[in-house]
Design an enzyme around this catalytic site. Sequence first.
Site, PDB file in Angstrom:
ATOM      1  N   HIS A 166       0.838  -1.209   0.000  1.00 17.18           N
ATOM      2  CA  HIS A 166       0.000   0.000   0.000  1.00 17.18           C
ATOM      3  C   HIS A 166       0.872   1.258   0.000  1.00 17.18           C
ATOM      4  O   HIS A 166       0.583   2.226  -0.702  1.00 17.18           O
ATOM      5  CB  HIS A 166      -0.933   0.005   1.212  1.00 17.18           C
ATOM      6  CG  HIS A 166      -1.836  -1.183   1.282  1.00 17.18           C
ATOM      7  ND1 HIS A 166      -2.572  -1.488   2.406  1.00 17.18           N
ATOM      8  CD2 HIS A 166      -2.123  -2.152   0.368  1.00 17.18           C
ATOM      9  CE1 HIS A 166      -3.267  -2.588   2.180  1.00 17.18           C
ATOM     10  NE2 HIS A 166      -2.995  -3.008   0.961  1.00 17.18           N
ATOM     11  N   HIS A 206      -8.999  -2.257  -5.146  1.00 17.57           N
ATOM     12  CA  HIS A 206      -7.895  -2.554  -4.235  1.00 17.57           C
ATOM     13  C   HIS A 206      -6.860  -3.452  -4.910  1.00 17.57           C
ATOM     14  O   HIS A 206      -5.653  -3.317  -4.656  1.00 17.57           O
ATOM     15  CB  HIS A 206      -8.391  -3.201  -2.942  1.00 17.57           C
ATOM     16  CG  HIS A 206      -7.302  -3.332  -1.923  1.00 17.57           C
ATOM     17  ND1 HIS A 206      -6.891  -2.281  -1.136  1.00 17.57           N
ATOM     18  CD2 HIS A 206      -6.495  -4.374  -1.608  1.00 17.57           C
ATOM     19  CE1 HIS A 206      -5.887  -2.670  -0.371  1.00 17.57           C
ATOM     20  NE2 HIS A 206      -5.622  -3.942  -0.639  1.00 17.57           N
ATOM     21  N   ASP A 262      -2.924  -2.691  -5.272  1.00 18.06           N
ATOM     22  CA  ASP A 262      -1.855  -3.633  -4.940  1.00 18.06           C
ATOM     23  C   ASP A 262      -0.874  -3.833  -6.093  1.00 18.06           C
ATOM     24  O   ASP A 262       0.344  -3.860  -5.885  1.00 18.06           O
ATOM     25  CB  ASP A 262      -2.453  -4.990  -4.562  1.00 18.06           C
ATOM     26  CG  ASP A 262      -2.926  -5.053  -3.116  1.00 18.06           C
ATOM     27  OD1 ASP A 262      -2.597  -4.148  -2.324  1.00 18.06           O
ATOM     28  OD2 ASP A 262      -3.625  -6.027  -2.771  1.00 18.06           O
ATOM     29  N   HIS A 316      -0.201 -10.985  -5.170  1.00 12.28           N
ATOM     30  CA  HIS A 316       1.171 -10.550  -4.895  1.00 12.28           C
ATOM     31  C   HIS A 316       2.220 -11.459  -5.541  1.00 12.28           C
ATOM     32  O   HIS A 316       3.261 -10.978  -5.995  1.00 12.28           O
ATOM     33  CB  HIS A 316       1.407 -10.480  -3.390  1.00 12.28           C
ATOM     34  CG  HIS A 316       0.522  -9.497  -2.696  1.00 12.28           C
ATOM     35  ND1 HIS A 316       0.466  -8.163  -3.052  1.00 12.28           N
ATOM     36  CD2 HIS A 316      -0.353  -9.650  -1.662  1.00 12.28           C
ATOM     37  CE1 HIS A 316      -0.390  -7.542  -2.256  1.00 12.28           C
ATOM     38  NE2 HIS A 316      -0.902  -8.418  -1.423  1.00 12.28           N
TER      39      HIS A 316
END
Length: 276
Positions: free
Chosen positions: A78, A235, A239, A261
């Site tokens: 973030h 979101h 990311d 991720h």
Amino acid sequence: MLRQTTLAAAAAYTGVGLHSGQEVHMVLKPAPADTGLVFKRMDIDGQPTIKAVAANVTSTLRATTVEENGCKVFTIEHLMSAFHAMQIDNCYIEIDAEEPPVADGSSLAFFKLMQEAGVQELTAERREIVIDRIYRIDDEEQQRFVMVLPYDGFRVSFTSVNPHKLIGIQYENFAVNPETYEKEIAPARTIAYEKEIEALQKMGLGLGGTLESVIVYNDEGWLNPLHYEDELVRHKILDVIGDLRLAGPIRGHVIAVASGHALNTALAKEIQKSLG
């Protein structure tokens, strides 16, 4: 010629870590040209540093972790996302724990912190990564991918696929600049399924999460009000912007389907490796 940037002044933020649950004091400090984005662990003797670069990624379990000099920092995505959107090249990030504060689960607090500190232009030339070919990382088993291709600017197109009837398939596409990021992306918060929370906490994750910092849903609906109807995919965009900043400031079009991720940072490593 574009010039490198740093913050015009130091800026501080105190909160708790999303996964660790530990209180953490963070100070963002101006840094000279060619420093990059560097974490300093103020709670460890010698104040070791960890460069926020793709080569230092060691874990992507529910968050992005970088490790160097025998210590690590996790859940950095973030904060990195806000740096990417604000086009800040150099900064010392001093923290007295192994995880930055979660704030409200989005990157808006960090973005505003940087805005208030101001951006200072340096004399050195900015080395933007201009994508000149297609880079792509696939997870064929899970039917996920993330890619980046040449584009005059920075754009992210993301498709989120969630089997839960409340969420389903969400898609968003943004040309990313500071104005769009602040309005459309930065306020999007971390999301969790209520039934997963207990299992995560048994793994030592999500210990600092509350309804003030995580959007939670169950089979009946949302436990807290949304900022956007499609907050999940926004979101996810937040990311991927943060994870790809580990390769450097990018000029290109990112396209992703259900990426997380692991794929994001694998792409960042691929880009960084190709640059030598």
